[in-house]
Design a protein around this motif. Structure first.
Motif, mmCIF file in Angstrom:
data_model
loop_
_atom_site.group_PDB
_atom_site.id
_atom_site.type_symbol
_atom_site.label_atom_id
_atom_site.label_comp_id
_atom_site.label_asym_id
_atom_site.label_seq_id
_atom_site.Cartn_x
_atom_site.Cartn_y
_atom_site.Cartn_z
ATOM 1 N N GLU A 196 0.831 -1.208 0.000
ATOM 2 C CA GLU A 196 0.000 0.000 0.000
ATOM 3 C C GLU A 196 0.865 1.258 0.000
ATOM 4 N N LEU A 198 3.788 1.453 -1.385
ATOM 5 C CA LEU A 198 4.328 1.572 -2.744
ATOM 6 C C LEU A 198 3.273 2.111 -3.707
ATOM 7 N N MET A 199 2.012 1.750 -3.483
ATOM 8 C CA MET A 199 0.938 2.267 -4.341
ATOM 9 C C MET A 199 0.734 3.762 -4.118
ATOM 10 N N SER A 202 3.280 5.361 -6.077
ATOM 11 C CA SER A 202 2.915 5.271 -7.489
ATOM 12 C C SER A 202 1.855 6.304 -7.850
ATOM 13 N N TYR A 203 0.891 6.491 -6.962
ATOM 14 C CA TYR A 203 -0.136 7.514 -7.195
ATOM 15 C C TYR A 203 0.503 8.893 -7.360
ATOM 16 N N SER A 206 2.265 9.252 -10.692
ATOM 17 C CA SER A 206 1.328 9.440 -11.813
ATOM 18 C C SER A 206 0.723 10.833 -11.770
ATOM 19 N N ILE B 11 -5.786 9.675 -0.292
ATOM 20 C CA ILE B 11 -4.846 8.890 -1.094
ATOM 21 C C ILE B 11 -4.383 7.646 -0.351
ATOM 22 N N PRO B 15 -5.355 2.562 -1.720
ATOM 23 C CA PRO B 15 -4.852 1.191 -1.858
ATOM 24 C C PRO B 15 -5.674 0.176 -1.061
ATOM 25 N N TYR B 18 -8.656 -0.613 -3.017
ATOM 26 C CA TYR B 18 -8.192 -1.477 -4.110
ATOM 27 C C TYR B 18 -8.044 -2.923 -3.640
ATOM 28 N N ILE B 77 -6.025 5.095 -11.299
ATOM 29 C CA ILE B 77 -5.736 6.272 -10.474
ATOM 30 C C ILE B 77 -4.404 6.090 -9.742
ATOM 31 N N LEU B 78 -4.170 4.870 -9.276
ATOM 32 C CA LEU B 78 -2.934 4.574 -8.549
ATOM 33 C C LEU B 78 -1.734 4.380 -9.490
ATOM 34 N N GLY B 79 -1.982 4.414 -10.761
ATOM 35 C CA GLY B 79 -0.889 4.239 -11.724
ATOM 36 C C GLY B 79 -0.412 2.807 -11.843
ATOM 37 N N LEU B 80 -1.312 1.854 -11.560
ATOM 38 C CA LEU B 80 -0.907 0.452 -11.591
ATOM 39 C C LEU B 80 -1.072 -0.163 -12.974
ATOM 40 N N HIS B 84 6.463 0.355 -13.893
ATOM 41 C CA HIS B 84 7.422 1.256 -13.254
ATOM 42 C C HIS B 84 8.745 0.519 -13.026
ATOM 43 N N PHE B 104 5.152 -7.497 -6.084
ATOM 44 C CA PHE B 104 5.281 -6.170 -6.695
ATOM 45 C C PHE B 104 5.138 -6.233 -8.209
ATOM 46 N N ARG B 107 1.866 -5.837 -9.894
ATOM 47 C CA ARG B 107 1.264 -4.500 -9.895
ATOM 48 C C ARG B 107 2.013 -3.516 -10.788
ATOM 49 N N PHE B 109 5.371 -3.053 -10.806
ATOM 50 C CA PHE B 109 6.653 -2.569 -10.281
ATOM 51 C C PHE B 109 7.739 -3.574 -10.661
ATOM 52 N N GLU B 147 12.559 4.666 -12.756
ATOM 53 C CA GLU B 147 11.720 5.702 -12.154
ATOM 54 C C GLU B 147 11.858 5.725 -10.629
ATOM 55 N N ILE B 148 11.851 4.511 -10.066
ATOM 56 C CA ILE B 148 11.776 4.385 -8.608
ATOM 57 C C ILE B 148 13.047 3.750 -8.061
#
Lengths: 217, 217
Positions: A196, A198-199, A202-203, A206, B11, B15, B18, B77-80, B84, B104, B107, B109, B147-148
């Motif tokens: 969660e 990490l999400m 990620s949000y 984005s 925010i 998750p 989700y 929304i979470l960019g999943l 990444h 990960f 999702r 990652f 990115e991460i």
DNA sequence: TAGATTGTTAATCGATTAACAATC
DNA sequence: TAGATTGTTAATCGATTAACAATC
């Protein structure tokens, strides 16, 4: 007695105060005002004073706060002056990594045992502690006055294991499994939901990208 | 455009929505009302509706929410829905544990590389990925569009490493070191301060004990 | 005593909950 | 159409910030 309930938000900030005060202490800083601390920590001085005054008046007008004294007092509030025997339940990668986390010991969190459900792991030593099977749990917990269980089993096994821990009188569970545990009021649960976290990252990633979509042209 | 700023509290809850929707999906639940979801998740139905409406109207009056649709939308929304590429910086116990965290990948990652500052570790493979030295970082980051960065170095090395990561254009840092990173606005930081989480648990433990001190007589 | 800074009350801000009209 | 449930506005609650009298 202490009837007034302290908000979760305040409690979450205490360890951070503790960390900054520890650093000041290492730098031999004797006293600090809420104003100076607020600049370091990037919170308002008002919040610092409000937060601390939930627990008592630790400062002195015209002087500020004595760093060592405040550090010690917050440590007491956090229960760091007491030894907390704990076990790890789930000797996978994360469990083993946490077992090797020596820093905890400094703060009174003493790792007494490691357990798993997988018979293949029985007897294997992690940081000098042999992995035990769950059948040994009830006796071990009583014998060692275990308070805290670090739950690092996968999701599907974690719920049943929490049951067992509760039956055997665990006081608190540090839960790394991706589930919300259903526990009685007298069992404390603190969740660390890594995925969660990490999400959330990620949000934000984005979101930032969308806000600056024009910049890339 | 989307000018309105969404609060951190909202925010952080996404998750969790989700996760619950994912479970409903696995159980082949087709639709759910905010009221039924509120019972499952132990939040108010009002909060669910408020939270979701920050991002759009995903429900339908008299029907509720379509589970699959809502799940997908929150994922977006979470960019999943985007891959990444990420690296781990710090191949100690925790870094290695996270490297083995297969969930990960599901999702989006994707772990592309592992780095450390300790020459002894060079070339050792973790989950099929060879540990590299920091000198290889700039080229690797560009080549793989990293990115991460998952920062699992100890405190004293973490700050300098964050500098290097930023210089090389990292977009986000998932920070496991016990420090507050000083980063420019365009670098996202998500902190996981494990010791602070454990202290919060410890506080609640001490607090509970004090409140029930009479019970033990 | 004068200056500094706390502890604490009051004001503001934001987040959560309640209520209900809109609508499927 | 009647019933259900959303989306959204209004009311409440709680947390943060500002202000300042108390006091070292």
């Amino acid at each position: 007695m202490e009837a007034k309930q302290i908000s979760k938000a305040v409690i979450k900030r205490l360890p951070r105060y503790y960390r900054y005060l520890g650093e000041l202490l290492e730098d031999n800083v004797e006293r600090i005002s809420s104003n100076d601390l607020s600049k370091k920590m990037r919170v308002t001085a008002s919040q610092i004073r409000q937060d601390l005054n939930n627990f008592g008046g630790f400062g002195q007008q015209g002087y500020g706060y004595n760093v060592k004294y405040l550090y010690t007092e917050i440590g007491k509030i956090l229960g760091l002056d007491i030894v907390h025997p704990m076990i790890i339940v789930g000797a996978g990668n994360l469990g083993q990594a946490l077992a090797n986390y020596v820093e905890f010991e400094k703060r009174g969190f003493k790792l007494a045992g490691i357990f798993d459900v997988n018979p293949v792991l029985e007897g294997i030593a992690v940081r000098g502690i042999e992995i035990q099977m769950i059948s040994d749990l009830p006796f071990f917990m009583k014998e060692n006055n275990i308070e805290i269980a670090i739950l690092t089993l996968p999701k599907n096994k974690a719920r049943d294991m929490a049951e067992i821990l509760i039956e055997n009188g665990i006081k608190a569970i540090w839960n790394f499994a991706h589930i919300d545990l259903d526990t009685p009021d007298d069992v404390i649960v603190e969740n660390v939901h890594l995925s969660e976290s990490l999400m959330t990252l990620s949000y934000n990633l984005s979101q930032y990208r969308q806000e600056h979509i024009d910049d890339e042209k």
